[in-house]
Design a protein around this motif. Structure first.
Motif, PDB file in Angstrom:
ATOM      1  N   GLN A  16     -32.189   5.609 -12.936  1.00  0.00           N
ATOM      2  CA  GLN A  16     -31.468   4.348 -12.791  1.00  0.00           C
ATOM      3  C   GLN A  16     -31.852   3.390 -13.912  1.00  0.00           C
ATOM      4  O   GLN A  16     -31.005   2.717 -14.490  1.00  0.00           O
ATOM      5  CB  GLN A  16     -31.787   3.690 -11.452  1.00  0.00           C
ATOM      6  N   LYS A  17     -33.148   3.336 -14.206  1.00  0.00           N
ATOM      7  CA  LYS A  17     -33.641   2.447 -15.257  1.00  0.00           C
ATOM      8  C   LYS A  17     -33.033   2.835 -16.605  1.00  0.00           C
ATOM      9  O   LYS A  17     -32.573   1.960 -17.350  1.00  0.00           O
ATOM     10  CB  LYS A  17     -35.174   2.494 -15.317  1.00  0.00           C
ATOM     11  N   ARG A  18     -33.019   4.127 -16.927  1.00  0.00           N
ATOM     12  CA  ARG A  18     -32.449   4.579 -18.204  1.00  0.00           C
ATOM     13  C   ARG A  18     -30.976   4.189 -18.302  1.00  0.00           C
ATOM     14  O   ARG A  18     -30.527   3.665 -19.315  1.00  0.00           O
ATOM     15  CB  ARG A  18     -32.596   6.095 -18.347  1.00  0.00           C
ATOM     16  N   CYS A  19     -30.223   4.458 -17.236  1.00  0.00           N
ATOM     17  CA  CYS A  19     -28.798   4.116 -17.232  1.00  0.00           C
ATOM     18  C   CYS A  19     -28.597   2.610 -17.413  1.00  0.00           C
ATOM     19  O   CYS A  19     -27.778   2.167 -18.221  1.00  0.00           O
ATOM     20  CB  CYS A  19     -28.134   4.571 -15.927  1.00  0.00           C
ATOM     21  N   PHE A  20     -29.359   1.843 -16.666  1.00  0.00           N
ATOM     22  CA  PHE A  20     -29.216   0.389 -16.720  1.00  0.00           C
ATOM     23  C   PHE A  20     -29.534  -0.139 -18.125  1.00  0.00           C
ATOM     24  O   PHE A  20     -28.783  -0.942 -18.683  1.00  0.00           O
ATOM     25  CB  PHE A  20     -30.133  -0.277 -15.684  1.00  0.00           C
ATOM     26  N   LEU A  21     -30.634   0.310 -18.706  1.00  0.00           N
ATOM     27  CA  LEU A  21     -31.034  -0.178 -20.027  1.00  0.00           C
ATOM     28  C   LEU A  21     -30.054   0.254 -21.114  1.00  0.00           C
ATOM     29  O   LEU A  21     -29.752  -0.531 -22.029  1.00  0.00           O
ATOM     30  CB  LEU A  21     -32.457   0.269 -20.358  1.00  0.00           C
ATOM     31  N   LEU A  22     -29.546   1.469 -21.025  1.00  0.00           N
ATOM     32  CA  LEU A  22     -28.562   1.922 -22.008  1.00  0.00           C
ATOM     33  C   LEU A  22     -27.274   1.099 -21.905  1.00  0.00           C
ATOM     34  O   LEU A  22     -26.644   0.769 -22.913  1.00  0.00           O
ATOM     35  CB  LEU A  22     -28.257   3.411 -21.833  1.00  0.00           C
ATOM     36  N   SER A  23     -26.909   0.733 -20.699  1.00  0.00           N
ATOM     37  CA  SER A  23     -25.722  -0.084 -20.493  1.00  0.00           C
ATOM     38  C   SER A  23     -25.940  -1.513 -20.987  1.00  0.00           C
ATOM     39  O   SER A  23     -25.119  -2.048 -21.731  1.00  0.00           O
ATOM     40  CB  SER A  23     -25.348  -0.100 -19.011  1.00  0.00           C
ATOM     41  N   ARG A  24     -27.051  -2.123 -20.599  1.00  0.00           N
ATOM     42  CA  ARG A  24     -27.276  -3.536 -20.897  1.00  0.00           C
ATOM     43  C   ARG A  24     -27.825  -3.799 -22.299  1.00  0.00           C
ATOM     44  O   ARG A  24     -27.434  -4.760 -22.928  1.00  0.00           O
ATOM     45  CB  ARG A  24     -28.225  -4.147 -19.862  1.00  0.00           C
ATOM     46  N   GLU A  25     -28.715  -2.944 -22.760  1.00  0.00           N
ATOM     47  CA  GLU A  25     -29.348  -3.203 -24.049  1.00  0.00           C
ATOM     48  C   GLU A  25     -28.591  -2.587 -25.218  1.00  0.00           C
ATOM     49  O   GLU A  25     -28.569  -3.143 -26.310  1.00  0.00           O
ATOM     50  CB  GLU A  25     -30.800  -2.715 -24.046  1.00  0.00           C
ATOM     51  N   GLU A  26     -27.970  -1.437 -24.978  1.00  0.00           N
ATOM     52  CA  GLU A  26     -27.251  -0.773 -26.069  1.00  0.00           C
ATOM     53  C   GLU A  26     -25.738  -0.863 -25.900  1.00  0.00           C
ATOM     54  O   GLU A  26     -24.979  -0.355 -26.724  1.00  0.00           O
ATOM     55  CB  GLU A  26     -27.705   0.681 -26.186  1.00  0.00           C
ATOM     56  N   ASN A  27     -25.306  -1.495 -24.818  1.00  0.00           N
ATOM     57  CA  ASN A  27     -23.878  -1.699 -24.534  1.00  0.00           C
ATOM     58  C   ASN A  27     -23.074  -0.402 -24.552  1.00  0.00           C
ATOM     59  O   ASN A  27     -21.944  -0.362 -25.035  1.00  0.00           O
ATOM     60  CB  ASN A  27     -23.271  -2.713 -25.514  1.00  0.00           C
ATOM     61  N   LEU A  28     -23.672   0.652 -24.038  1.00  0.00           N
ATOM     62  CA  LEU A  28     -22.986   1.933 -23.976  1.00  0.00           C
ATOM     63  C   LEU A  28     -22.082   1.990 -22.745  1.00  0.00           C
ATOM     64  O   LEU A  28     -22.392   1.410 -21.704  1.00  0.00           O
ATOM     65  CB  LEU A  28     -23.989   3.085 -23.918  1.00  0.00           C
ATOM     66  N   SER A  29     -20.982   2.694 -22.881  1.00  0.00           N
ATOM     67  CA  SER A  29     -20.093   2.920 -21.733  1.00  0.00           C
ATOM     68  C   SER A  29     -20.741   3.955 -20.815  1.00  0.00           C
ATOM     69  O   SER A  29     -21.674   4.664 -21.216  1.00  0.00           O
ATOM     70  CB  SER A  29     -18.730   3.430 -22.216  1.00  0.00           C
ATOM     71  N   TYR A  30     -20.207   4.075 -19.600  1.00  0.00           N
ATOM     72  CA  TYR A  30     -20.729   5.081 -18.683  1.00  0.00           C
ATOM     73  C   TYR A  30     -20.587   6.475 -19.278  1.00  0.00           C
ATOM     74  O   TYR A  30     -21.466   7.319 -19.126  1.00  0.00           O
ATOM     75  CB  TYR A  30     -20.015   5.009 -17.330  1.00  0.00           C
TER      76      TYR A  30
END
Length: 191
Positions: free
Chosen positions: A135-149
């Motif tokens: 969950q942490k990896r997904c959240f950080l990739l979304s919020r910090e790197e602005n990656l799509s799902y």
């Protein structure tokens, strides 16, 4: 009369001690309410409601526990439950935006908001750190790197639906934890 003596007296129905506690704390209750409530009249009404509730629940007072904490809990409950629609969500939203590192979207109007945002950032970082690893990896990739799902799914080797599930759980956890922990953050400003 010390605060502890006033609390004991109020517990047993002493109206004069109650008036003294009101005079000691009404401004802090008002200031806390104004962090959430935009209209002065509504915040003043909350102050009155808080002290009415304090009087009605005076039998619950414990002289060996923090009176400020007890008063704060009453205030928080009234602000959030009775006046949920009047809550100044703008402070919360701008604080969260700043805490997530979107300062370009954040226009602080006061020192209180800046301080609140910095405290919230520390709190959110701790919450994010406590998420399960995926969950942490997904959240950080979304919020910090602005990656799509889809991009997150490719990077982590999981399906986009799994990313969506992890993000939903992470966001729900953060939202619930922020609501529960908000009292701690704001107590730094109020008491």
């Amino acid at each position: 009369m010390s605060e502890r003596e006033k609390v004991i007296a109020v517990k047993y129905g002493d109206h004069q001690a109650f008036v003294e506690l009101y005079n000691d704390y009404w401004e802090q209750v008002y200031d806390f309410s104004r962090l959430y409530i935009s209209r002065v009249a509504d915040a003043e009404e909350i102050v009155q409601d808080v002290f009415v509730k304090l009087w009605e629940s005076r039998h619950l007072l414990k002289e060996d526990e923090s009176f400020k904490g007890f008063l704060f809990i009453i205030t928080r409950n009234i602000v959030f439950s009775r006046n949920r629609k009047k809550v100044n969500e703008n402070l919360f939203k701008t604080s969260v935006l700043s805490a997530f590192g979107n300062e370009s979207n954040y226009n602080s109007n006061s020192v209180e908001e800046e301080y609140c945002a910095s405290q919230l950032a520390v709190f959110i970082d701790k919450l994010i750190g406590s998420l399960p690893e995926q969950q942490k990896r997904c959240f950080l990739l979304s919020r910090e790197e602005n990656l799509s799902y889809k991009e997150i799914a490719e990077r982590l080797g999981i399906s986009p639906k799994t990313v969506e599930i992890h993000m939903g759980k992470a966001l729900k956890f953060l939202k619930n934890s922020i609501e529960r922990g908000w009292e701690i953050l704001l107590s730094l400003l109020s008491f």
